[in-house]
Design a protein around this motif. Sequence first.
Motif, PDB file in Angstrom:
ATOM      1  N   SER A 153      -9.451  -1.508   0.037  1.00  0.00           N
ATOM      2  CA  SER A 153     -10.186  -0.688   1.006  1.00  0.00           C
ATOM      3  C   SER A 153     -10.874   0.467   0.298  1.00  0.00           C
ATOM      4  O   SER A 153     -12.062   0.736   0.525  1.00  0.00           O
ATOM      5  CB  SER A 153      -9.233  -0.119   2.066  1.00  0.00           C
ATOM      6  N   GLU A 154     -10.116   1.160  -0.526  1.00  0.00           N
ATOM      7  CA  GLU A 154     -10.694   2.286  -1.249  1.00  0.00           C
ATOM      8  C   GLU A 154     -11.753   1.798  -2.243  1.00  0.00           C
ATOM      9  O   GLU A 154     -12.804   2.417  -2.418  1.00  0.00           O
ATOM     10  CB  GLU A 154      -9.608   3.092  -1.974  1.00  0.00           C
TER      11      GLU A 154
ATOM     12  N   THR B 250      -3.955   0.980  -9.724  1.00  0.00           N
ATOM     13  CA  THR B 250      -5.021   1.391  -8.797  1.00  0.00           C
ATOM     14  C   THR B 250      -6.282   1.784  -9.571  1.00  0.00           C
ATOM     15  O   THR B 250      -7.393   1.375  -9.216  1.00  0.00           O
ATOM     16  CB  THR B 250      -4.544   2.571  -7.923  1.00  0.00           C
ATOM     17  N   HIS B 251      -6.101   2.558 -10.625  1.00  0.00           N
ATOM     18  CA  HIS B 251      -7.270   2.920 -11.444  1.00  0.00           C
ATOM     19  C   HIS B 251      -7.956   1.675 -11.996  1.00  0.00           C
ATOM     20  O   HIS B 251      -9.182   1.589 -12.011  1.00  0.00           O
ATOM     21  CB  HIS B 251      -6.846   3.842 -12.598  1.00  0.00           C
TER      22      HIS B 251
ATOM     23  N   TYR C 123      -0.036   3.579  -9.656  1.00  0.00           N
ATOM     24  CA  TYR C 123      -1.358   4.203  -9.740  1.00  0.00           C
ATOM     25  C   TYR C 123      -2.166   3.786 -10.963  1.00  0.00           C
ATOM     26  O   TYR C 123      -3.393   3.805 -10.924  1.00  0.00           O
ATOM     27  CB  TYR C 123      -1.223   5.716  -9.626  1.00  0.00           C
TER      28      TYR C 123
ATOM     29  N   TYR D 179      -9.917   0.025  -9.207  1.00  0.00           N
ATOM     30  CA  TYR D 179     -11.180   0.733  -8.954  1.00  0.00           C
ATOM     31  C   TYR D 179     -12.187   0.416 -10.057  1.00  0.00           C
ATOM     32  O   TYR D 179     -13.384   0.295  -9.813  1.00  0.00           O
ATOM     33  CB  TYR D 179     -10.980   2.244  -8.922  1.00  0.00           C
TER      34      TYR D 179
ATOM     35  N   VAL E 283      -9.002  -0.272   9.022  1.00  0.00           N
ATOM     36  CA  VAL E 283      -7.807  -0.714   8.306  1.00  0.00           C
ATOM     37  C   VAL E 283      -7.496  -2.187   8.569  1.00  0.00           C
ATOM     38  O   VAL E 283      -7.363  -2.607   9.723  1.00  0.00           O
ATOM     39  CB  VAL E 283      -6.589   0.140   8.711  1.00  0.00           C
ATOM     40  N   PHE E 284      -7.414  -2.936   7.499  1.00  0.00           N
ATOM     41  CA  PHE E 284      -6.879  -4.291   7.512  1.00  0.00           C
ATOM     42  C   PHE E 284      -5.690  -4.233   6.568  1.00  0.00           C
ATOM     43  O   PHE E 284      -5.869  -4.201   5.352  1.00  0.00           O
ATOM     44  CB  PHE E 284      -7.951  -5.287   7.054  1.00  0.00           C
ATOM     45  N   PRO E 285      -4.472  -4.174   7.137  1.00  0.00           N
ATOM     46  CA  PRO E 285      -3.315  -3.746   6.340  1.00  0.00           C
ATOM     47  C   PRO E 285      -3.145  -4.489   5.011  1.00  0.00           C
ATOM     48  O   PRO E 285      -2.831  -3.865   4.000  1.00  0.00           O
ATOM     49  CB  PRO E 285      -2.122  -3.994   7.271  1.00  0.00           C
TER      50      PRO E 285
ATOM     51  N   TYR F 190       0.813  -1.215   0.000  1.00  0.00           N
ATOM     52  CA  TYR F 190       0.000   0.000   0.000  1.00  0.00           C
ATOM     53  C   TYR F 190       0.847   1.264   0.000  1.00  0.00           C
ATOM     54  O   TYR F 190       0.390   2.314  -0.441  1.00  0.00           O
ATOM     55  CB  TYR F 190      -0.912   0.001   1.231  1.00  0.00           C
ATOM     56  N   THR F 191       2.051   1.156   0.478  1.00  0.00           N
ATOM     57  CA  THR F 191       2.937   2.326   0.554  1.00  0.00           C
ATOM     58  C   THR F 191       3.792   2.471  -0.699  1.00  0.00           C
ATOM     59  O   THR F 191       4.693   3.307  -0.753  1.00  0.00           O
ATOM     60  CB  THR F 191       3.863   2.189   1.775  1.00  0.00           C
ATOM     61  N   ASP F 192       3.504   1.657  -1.692  1.00  0.00           N
ATOM     62  CA  ASP F 192       4.232   1.761  -2.962  1.00  0.00           C
ATOM     63  C   ASP F 192       3.317   1.397  -4.129  1.00  0.00           C
ATOM     64  O   ASP F 192       3.660   0.597  -4.989  1.00  0.00           O
ATOM     65  CB  ASP F 192       5.467   0.828  -2.913  1.00  0.00           C
ATOM     66  N   LEU F 193       2.156   2.014  -4.152  1.00  0.00           N
ATOM     67  CA  LEU F 193       1.170   1.699  -5.196  1.00  0.00           C
ATOM     68  C   LEU F 193       1.639   2.158  -6.563  1.00  0.00           C
ATOM     69  O   LEU F 193       2.240   3.227  -6.705  1.00  0.00           O
ATOM     70  CB  LEU F 193      -0.177   2.377  -4.894  1.00  0.00           C
TER      71      LEU F 193
END
Lengths: 272, 272, 272, 272
Positions: free
Chosen positions: A170-171, A121-122, A118, A125, A162-164, A113-116
């Motif tokens: 999550s989003e 990610t799109h 993007y 989604y 948050v469930f890491p 999650y700290t190195d998505l």
Amino acid sequence: MRKQIIMSNNLLKRKKGIISGALDSNSIAWKVAEKCVEQGAEIVLTNAPIAMRMGEINNLAEKTNAIIVPCDVTDNDQVLELVDKSMEHFGGKFDFMLHSIGMSLNVRKGRPYTDLKYDWTHKTYDISALSFHKMIQACYQKDAINDWGSILGLTYIAAQRVFPDYSEMSESKAILESIARNFGYHYGKKNKVRVNTISQSPTVTTAGSGVKGFDDFISYAEKMSPLGNADAEACADYCISMFSDFTKMVTMQNLFHDGGFSFTGVSNEVLR
Amino acid sequence: MRKQIIMSNNLLKRKKGIISGALDSNSIAWKVAEKCVEQGAEIVLTNAPIAMRMGEINNLAEKTNAIIVPCDVTDNDQVLELVDKSMEHFGGKFDFMLHSIGMSLNVRKGRPYTDLKYDWTHKTYDISALSFHKMIQACYQKDAINDWGSILGLTYIAAQRVFPDYSEMSESKAILESIARNFGYHYGKKNKVRVNTISQSPTVTTAGSGVKGFDDFISYAEKMSPLGNADAEACADYCISMFSDFTKMVTMQNLFHDGGFSFTGVSNEVLR
Amino acid sequence: MRKQIIMSNNLLKRKKGIISGALDSNSIAWKVAEKCVEQGAEIVLTNAPIAMRMGEINNLAEKTNAIIVPCDVTDNDQVLELVDKSMEHFGGKFDFMLHSIGMSLNVRKGRPYTDLKYDWTHKTYDISALSFHKMIQACYQKDAINDWGSILGLTYIAAQRVFPDYSEMSESKAILESIARNFGYHYGKKNKVRVNTISQSPTVTTAGSGVKGFDDFISYAEKMSPLGNADAEACADYCISMFSDFTKMVTMQNLFHDGGFSFTGVSNEVLR
Amino acid sequence: MRKQIIMSNNLLKRKKGIISGALDSNSIAWKVAEKCVEQGAEIVLTNAPIAMRMGEINNLAEKTNAIIVPCDVTDNDQVLELVDKSMEHFGGKFDFMLHSIGMSLNVRKGRPYTDLKYDWTHKTYDISALSFHKMIQACYQKDAINDWGSILGLTYIAAQRVFPDYSEMSESKAILESIARNFGYHYGKKNKVRVNTISQSPTVTTAGSGVKGFDDFISYAEKMSPLGNADAEACADYCISMFSDFTKMVTMQNLFHDGGFSFTGVSNEVLR
């Protein structure tokens, strides 16, 4: 035949609907499809063309006397076509729809999650959340759903807490639940169609099993939930109740179906 | 000079931070920038190159003794550069960051929620929500923020409830708040950096005034809120408190700053 | 007879339960009692001795083939006796229980929230909320409910948000919902018994009509709810679904049954 | 003297307020009292006569230049007197008030949640929750608080989720938070006075240490909270920010001050 009479409550008699996301017999959507038909409904099955190649959806279609309409839900034209073909098959409007679709590219490819990435990610989604909007918008624009129809999406409590390891999903689930609220408003006004999400216990499905540390997590959730984790079959039962006329005034809700996990701060089992 | 001594509580003495989204003197971010400096902080201002051409940000920069780093937050490379340049300017790590960025293409172009153009929706999410992830991820990866630093995003209650005209911005804000929770977890673990969102009353800003029926809505919210709507200046005060050391253990929260609107079911003014 | 066969889904076949709070045919509990029996259940009716003198509960008892056990729920001994007599009547354990009891002394006697008489407040809590704990505790201690049994309480959204005229009933409902969560945990662990509350639209009942400004409020809620207000009959349907086996893993929840009111920030009808 | 100038931000300069619940130097209220004075405020201390016999409140009074007004908050007359004496001491209206009072008879006497003695439950509600209403109602009726004054109550997340050992205090805190919302509405309308609750991490205080299994629980909460548990001192800082003018438009809120516990579904530390 006799079996069906005994088991069925005819909760969905004369109702028709679309079920997405039945990959194999572990899928929640698979159980929903079976139970819908048990309860008297006619259904159309849909899944991504790629998932169908891996899946056993033909067996389900046969068993449930359903047709299959392949549909890549990231492609709005295919979604519009799904609704057209369903209406054609049903000979008119239908009554319910299940969205059970989710996949995270960053999770699948091991990016934290700290190195998505993007672009991914799109895409996540798009597959997991905007597909819900597309399916509803297609129905809304084509006036495809009877008054008092019922639309459901499956979600997870990571939209609230948050469930890491759940990462960008999550989003995605936060979007999904927001779409249920917002489209629930508009579709409720127009046709009394209700839209809700069911926030299900972590469930051992072929899709769910891809998530890192999933077994540990299942066992943690089991210990935290006074009734234990809800399984796919119980979830399907709950979906039936939400498609039925016994829940006609419930809309825009996120409904936890999780054996009490969501409101348990800590259990004695976890503390020990 | 004397005035500043009298007014300041020195809440941000020796602190440094990045403020995004100051378009003109109506912007919440503008007020935040002014108050940060009043409270002893050093700041870097950033905004989209296009917004800067319209804006008066140079006046603000002068007044607050700040530099301006233009940044299109949809471009991850520019976000990384923003963090680099800020660290360079500050001579090291900084302490706080404000995300005050949002824009919906479908709303702006008049497409209703029931007829979204999905390319625009992705763009809306990118500008309004993923930009928050990008800014935090850049800081996280570059170890740019001091321990106990504080990151804020501005949001709106449409992430929880339906405000029909807010349209796809509802989902954008749902994403934003989810990012605050999730990155709050990871950044909290790593560096005790906290991440929160402030859910602000509808505010008459140059950005806000673009939304349809906004004046009616402002007046409705005013009637529903026991203290009335919170204005940009009060919001800036609240941001200061959240950047200060008086709120060090608050993280992963969505904080309503709305004169009580969020928990008023109905007011006597609205009923009448 | 024929009519019943056609209408019934046999959702509560072989189930038994206690229904409290049926005052007259406007009562939600009255409709629940009727529908429980339609769905195949056997029931025991209970109400306060004083309410029974005013009420028509005998007609209901006759119609539903039920016995009536008078019970002042503020008296724990009477509650224990209610459970004993019910088990005696049923010949053993039962499966469901409805709490539909509420009354505020300060509201009834016209004292505003800012001038509460605290003796009355305690009495209000006792009648409206602690009675729920008493009923569940009596069942728990006497092991009166079958595994996977279902307990429901009726509540109102004033537990979450302020509705000024609802006054101290807000706190009563907050207690009630907290009891559902807490006893849901303990009873779930022990016997898989689930406990939930249904948060119902404002409903024109003989009890509800006592509240000040109630008609204006009903009309406001109607305009805010995309599906309109849920009526007593729809609420009874929802109760049936929650007593049935289709919702076995739902516990410790507060379930809004309100046509979407709870997640509508504002509707176009209200704005206009 | 010099030290105080350096440390203080003068956040409460010229403000006056009542602090309840300072038992000894472990109490959150004790730290709040100290910090209020550090920040420039004048205070009145109050506690139950019985608590004062055990406590060291005289030392605190001396240190903070405060008077002590003994008050049994279950007795409304004593509460009215507390407000009278405070106004007399301050020479008029005051600006803030802290409620930090809670005690459960059933917990203290070892009766489980499934075997409550209801007389004790009423007493618990009276001490822990209705006392908050009494204190606010007394101020409201006597017009004791300046416009934009700030009232705080301390609460715990057991009002939202089940922590089995917290027992009937869950309901007490649910009442307390509901009172904050409801009186926040009325007092906001009348005098712009805001009312909020702070939902604090489990804290090692003399009061808190009476709860069963408390040490295990503290350690669990520590592992679940990305920033760790918030301590009494941090809580006092947060109270200061809420009494200050930097948070003037925040009202009717329940504010989690818990290092992120409330929105962490699970942490890697707990999973392992």
